[in-house]
Design an enzyme around this catalytic site. Structure first.
Site, PDB file in Angstrom:
ATOM      1  N   GLU A  16      39.349  31.879  49.362  1.00 42.85           N
ATOM      2  CA  GLU A  16      39.543  32.036  47.924  1.00 42.85           C
ATOM      3  C   GLU A  16      38.282  31.578  47.203  1.00 42.85           C
ATOM      4  O   GLU A  16      37.937  32.105  46.159  1.00 42.85           O
ATOM      5  CB  GLU A  16      40.757  31.239  47.436  1.00 42.85           C
ATOM      6  N   CYS A  33      39.594  39.423  40.754  1.00 44.93           N
ATOM      7  CA  CYS A  33      39.496  39.583  42.199  1.00 44.93           C
ATOM      8  C   CYS A  33      39.334  41.068  42.549  1.00 44.93           C
ATOM      9  O   CYS A  33      39.471  41.929  41.675  1.00 44.93           O
ATOM     10  CB  CYS A  33      40.726  38.994  42.881  1.00 44.93           C
TER      11      CYS A  33
END
Length: 172
Positions: A16, A33
């Site tokens: 992440e 993202c």
């Protein structure tokens, strides 16, 4: 009740990554993202008032309104809250005995794909059926993302690597 182990948290943090959507501004800012969802910190997905994800450039202003500035300690706090939530949700779905590493790998997967997708995944289905090796190999199926621009699904190298890390943890 299971607690997610450090190996699983390390996978989540590595893939992440602590990101900053605006390098010109002080502090950590939201970033979109590859699937078009606005996140902050270690992949904390941002949501609108109705509970849906903030997605695409149309939601940038709302993402920045919610988290215009975040310090690293705030990112750590969000990660701990999210991990606790996903751990609880994954634990409620598991109906067979698992090791700490298997549990951690599944929480990392659910953190990335969402609990609803995990609930119907072949990882969970095969594990429940007693096929641990098949469940481990099923991690590899979750290697695609949908482009927010084209709407097409494609294999993402980062997801390929993450799934291998989760699979290795699951089998260790």
């Amino acid at each position: 009740m299971f607690a997610i182990n450090n190996a699983a948290i390390a996978i989540i943090k590595h893939y992440e990554s602590l990101h900053d959507g605006d390098l010109k501004a002080i502090g950590l800012n939201p970033k979109m993202c590859p699937a078009g969802i606005w996140t902050v910190g270690y992949g904390h997905a941002l949501r609108n008032n109705s509970g849906g994800f903030l997605k695409g450039w149309k939601d940038k202003a709302e993402a920045y309104r919610q988290y215009g500035y975040l310090e690293e300690s705030g990112a750590e706090n969000l990660l701990q809250q999210d991990v606790k939530l996903f751990a609880h949700q994954v634990e409620s779905l598991i109906k067979v005995p698992v090791t700490d590493n298997q549990f951690g790998a599944m929480v990392s997967l659910a953190y990335n794909i969402g609990t609803n997708a995990f609930k119907t995944s072949s990882v969970l289905r095969l594990l429940t059926a007693g096929d641990v090796a098949g469940a481990a190999d099923a991690f590899r199926l979750w290697n695609k993302g949908t482009s927010p621009v084209t709407g097409k699904r494609k294999v993402l190298n980062g997801l390929v690597k993450r799934r291998e890390s989760e699979r290795e943890l699951f089998l260790s």
